[in-house]
Design an enzyme around this catalytic site. Structure first.
Site, PDB file in Angstrom:
ATOM      1  CG  HIS A   1      -3.506   8.628  -0.536  1.00 27.46           C
ATOM      2  ND1 HIS A   1      -4.256   9.581   0.191  1.00 27.46           N
ATOM      3  CD2 HIS A   1      -4.079   7.478  -0.648  1.00 27.46           C
ATOM      4  CE1 HIS A   1      -5.279   8.983   0.375  1.00 27.46           C
ATOM      5  NE2 HIS A   1      -5.193   7.587  -0.158  1.00 27.46           N
TER       6      HIS A   1
ATOM      7  CG  HIS B   1      -1.688   1.060   1.546  1.00 32.82           C
ATOM      8  ND1 HIS B   1      -1.717   1.948   2.355  1.00 32.82           N
ATOM      9  CD2 HIS B   1      -2.897   1.618   0.718  1.00 32.82           C
ATOM     10  CE1 HIS B   1      -2.683   3.005   2.303  1.00 32.82           C
ATOM     11  NE2 HIS B   1      -3.445   2.521   1.267  1.00 32.82           N
TER      12      HIS B   1
ATOM     13  CD  GLU C   1      -7.523   4.540  -5.166  1.00 35.68           C
ATOM     14  OE1 GLU C   1      -6.768   4.220  -4.251  1.00 35.68           O
ATOM     15  OE2 GLU C   1      -8.546   5.347  -4.763  1.00 35.68           O
TER      16      GLU C   1
HETATM   17 CA    CA Z   1      -5.060   3.889  -2.972  1.00 30.66          CA
END
Ligand code: CA
Length: 329
Positions: free
Chosen positions: A78, A36, A169
């Site tokens: 992020h 992550h 993502e």
């Molecule tokens: Ca993510």
């Protein structure tokens, strides 16, 4: 004969450019570990050193969150804003918006490259979000593009002979659209350029925005492995999700619902129901330094991986998850 041979060689050279070496089906029967934001428990999130460390630890996938710059470069970061992980407030004080934030989309990639990256901190106090992690604003870290990270991982795949996957993502497509940009189109183009086209190409594409993921499947006709990230109330949407996605990425509190009277962890039906629809389940986010009501990281992993039966975990500590899974083999 020679003509055919030369033609064949030319074709295979042009096809293999940027392509991952081997083709691998997304593994259904193996517990997978997704780093992550890299090995973000040890090094500032989303930096190339954090990715190198996760790679060396043996993670199955390295995650990339992506946001667009002003000049349409996909930046691995992020948040859609910069002040929680960079020195932007010091370097570009004039670029602050009225809400007090500095948006990636207001900066060219060349400007973004001038920023120093730090372990995540609270911009109001300057204090680290995770106090026992890498110290804030020490050493030297920079932002990079999705292309740079793919080349980094594909380069390591060549030099190590492994085939580690990417797990991008798409961040906040609605925000990007409001700013006049179609981020998904650009992400799909870059993935395609680097050989990630189908479910066999060791790439999983994730997004929280269901409408957008549906658009990626139905309008852009993507054949990639798609994961629908979810926060709450996923059960009633599972059948719908199964029409366009291959998996779900739930918060683990959707799967582990407190303890019963005897102190045993209660497991929801989410994973079982998802599996009935042939949806893979990769839950987030497993942190050894944020355990909530769990006594240990091992207990959390045990309940999620072997009692709730999730197929994979997004974790800031890939080494610990890999070690735990190996012990249980
Ligand atoms: Ca993510």
């Amino acid at each position: 004969m020679y003509r055919f041979l030369i033609l064949f060689l030319m074709l295979s050279v042009s096809c293999s450019e940027h392509q991952p070496e081997q083709k691998v089906e997304i593994q259904k029967n193996k517990k997978v570990v997704i780093a992550h934001r890299g090995a973000s428990g040890y090094l500032p999130e989303h930096t190339l050193p954090a990715k190198a460390m996760a790679y060396a630890m043996g993670a199955d996938y390295l995650e990339q969150d992506v946001v667009l710059s002003k000049d349409d470069v996909l930046v691995v970061i992020h948040d859609i804003h910069l002040e929680t992980v960079t020195d932007v407030a010091k370097k570009f004080p004039m670029k602050k918006r009225k809400d007090g934030k500095y948006y990636v989309i207001d900066f060219t990639f060349e400007e973004l490259k001038q920023l120093n990256v730090s372990e995540r901190f609270d911009p109001a106090t300057g204090k680290a979000v995770f106090p026992n992690r890498f110290p804030v604003f020490t050493s030297a870290f920079k932002l990079h593009s999705l292309q740079e990270e793919i080349e980094f991982i594909q380069g390591l795949n060549i030099s190590t002979g492994k085939n580690i996957g990417i797990y991008p993502e798409i961040k906040d497509p609605a925000f990007h659209r409001k700013e006049g940009k179609d981020i998904s189109k650009i992400v799909l183009k870059v993935l395609n350029d680097y050989g990630y086209k189908t479910k066999k190409d060791n790439c999983i594409l994730q997004c929280f925005d269901a409408k957008e993921l549906k658009r990626i499947r139905n309008e852009y006709k993507s054949e990639l492995f798609l994961v629908q990230l979810t926060e709450f109330k996923t059960d009633e949407k599972l059948e719908e999700i199964a029409t366009y996605a291959d998996g779900i990425g739930p918060w683990y509190y959707q799967i582990i619902d407190g303890k019963d009277k005897n102190g045993k962890w209660k497991i929801t039906n989410l994973v079982a129901n998802a599996h009935k629809l042939n949806l893979t389940v990769h839950a987030y986010t497993f942190r050894a330094d944020q355990l909530g009501d769990f006594n240990s990281f091992e207990e959390l992993l045990q309940v999620a991986l072997y009692e709730a039966n999730v197929d994979g975990v997004f974790t800031d500590f890939p080494d610990k998850a890999i070690g735990f899974i190996d012990k249980n083999k």
